[in-house]
Structures are given as C-alpha cells and as structure tokens.
Design a protein around this motif. Structure first.
Motif, short mmCIF file in Angstrom:
data_model
loop_
_atom_site.label_atom_id
_atom_site.label_comp_id
_atom_site.label_asym_id
_atom_site.label_seq_id
_atom_site.Cartn_x
_atom_site.Cartn_y
_atom_site.Cartn_z
N THR A 57 -15.62 57.33 89.78
CA THR A 57 -15.38 57.56 91.04
C THR A 57 -15.89 55.66 91.62
OG1 THR A 57 -18.25 57.76 91.93
CG2 THR A 57 -16.71 59.63 91.83
N TYR A 58 -14.85 55.82 92.92
CA TYR A 58 -15.20 53.72 93.57
C TYR A 58 -14.94 54.60 95.34
CZ TYR A 58 -13.44 50.36 95.90
OH TYR A 58 -13.02 49.47 96.94
N TYR A 59 -16.43 53.75 96.06
CA TYR A 59 -16.58 53.74 96.70
C TYR A 59 -15.56 52.86 98.00
CZ TYR A 59 -18.39 58.39 96.33
OH TYR A 59 -18.32 59.61 95.55
N ALA A 60 -15.19 52.55 98.97
CA ALA A 60 -15.81 50.95 99.56
C ALA A 60 -16.98 51.09 99.93
CB ALA A 60 -15.24 50.83 101.35
N ASP A 61 -17.47 49.21 100.17
CA ASP A 61 -18.43 49.20 100.44
C ASP A 61 -18.67 50.08 102.05
OD1 ASP A 61 -18.77 45.94 99.20
OD2 ASP A 61 -19.43 48.12 98.60
N SER A 62 -17.80 50.33 103.23
CA SER A 62 -18.40 50.42 104.31
C SER A 62 -18.56 52.11 104.54
CB SER A 62 -17.11 50.40 105.56
OG SER A 62 -16.09 51.45 105.23
N VAL A 63 -18.24 52.98 103.32
CA VAL A 63 -18.76 54.22 102.97
C VAL A 63 -19.86 54.76 101.73
CG1 VAL A 63 -16.65 54.99 104.12
CG2 VAL A 63 -16.57 54.52 102.12
N LYS A 64 -20.57 53.97 101.44
CA LYS A 64 -20.75 54.32 99.91
C LYS A 64 -22.70 54.78 100.89
CE LYS A 64 -20.00 50.73 96.42
NZ LYS A 64 -20.42 49.35 96.67
N GLY A 65 -23.04 55.46 100.06
CA GLY A 65 -24.29 56.35 100.26
C GLY A 65 -24.04 57.23 101.48
#
Length: 121
Positions: A57-65
C-alpha cells in the motif's frame, strides 16, 4: 471494456467515518494496482492511496493513520475506510483500476465516475 461502480460517499461530521467501495466489472483478464484519487474544488486531482495486487500500500501523507485501503481480489473490489475525517477531506473521490483485457495486452488505467465526500458540521 471495464466498468467501475463506486459507492459509499456522503455527508459526515468532522471526526466521523465513511467507507468507499469500488467494484470493477467487464471483460477483465487481470487487475494489477487499484487506488483512490480525490479532487477538491479549485484543486488538482491527487492520489490518496493505492494497493498493488500483492497487497503493498501507499498513502498520501495527509491521510496516513486515518485512511485504510484494502481490496478483495475475488470480487475485483477496492475499499477505502476513512476515519477521523476532516473538512479538508471534502472532495470527489475517484477509484482507479489498472486492468488488462487480454493475456497479451498491456495494462490500462480505468476511472470510476466519482463519489462526493463532504465533511462538515
């Protein structure tokens, strides 16, 4: 061809949760990556999260967690669980699928029609 049907958008209060779903159908031989993009008013479309066929998976920093992407390969479906939603998450969310229609063809990217997510009190 490939049809993508999205569901799960809507209006939610800040701090709330939503789960988006996107089911792919059609003459699909195989699917590689699946993902979600979003576009807020007046802003460029951005990648939110994606997942490979192997589950990386990859997540944009703004949605991580806060957001979690997952997929059900048997159903050709990708999900986006969105928790702790913020007003800045308000956007139209689009699913994407990298699919090939024949064993000998290359992968093409297909887009869903978009589903509105509004975070507001």
């Amino acid at each position: 061809q490939v049809q993508l049907v999205e569901s799960g958008g809507g209006l939610v209060q800040p701090g709330g949760s939503l789960r988006l779903s996107c089911a792919a159908s059609g003459s699909i031989f195989s699917i590689n990556g699946m993902g979600w993009h979003r576009q807020a008013p007046g802003k460029q479309r951005e990648l939110v999260a994606d997942i490979t066929s192997g589950g990386r998976t990859y997540y944009a920093d703004s949605v991580k967690g806060r957001f979690t992407i997952s997929r059900d390969n048997a159903r050709n479906t990708v999900y986006l669980q969105m928790n702790s939603l913020k007003p800045e998450d308000t956007a139209v969310y689009y699913c994407t699928v990298e699919a090939r229609l024949k064993s000998y063809s290359g992968y093409g990217r297909y887009w869903g029609q978009g589903t509105q997510v509004t975070v507001s009190s």
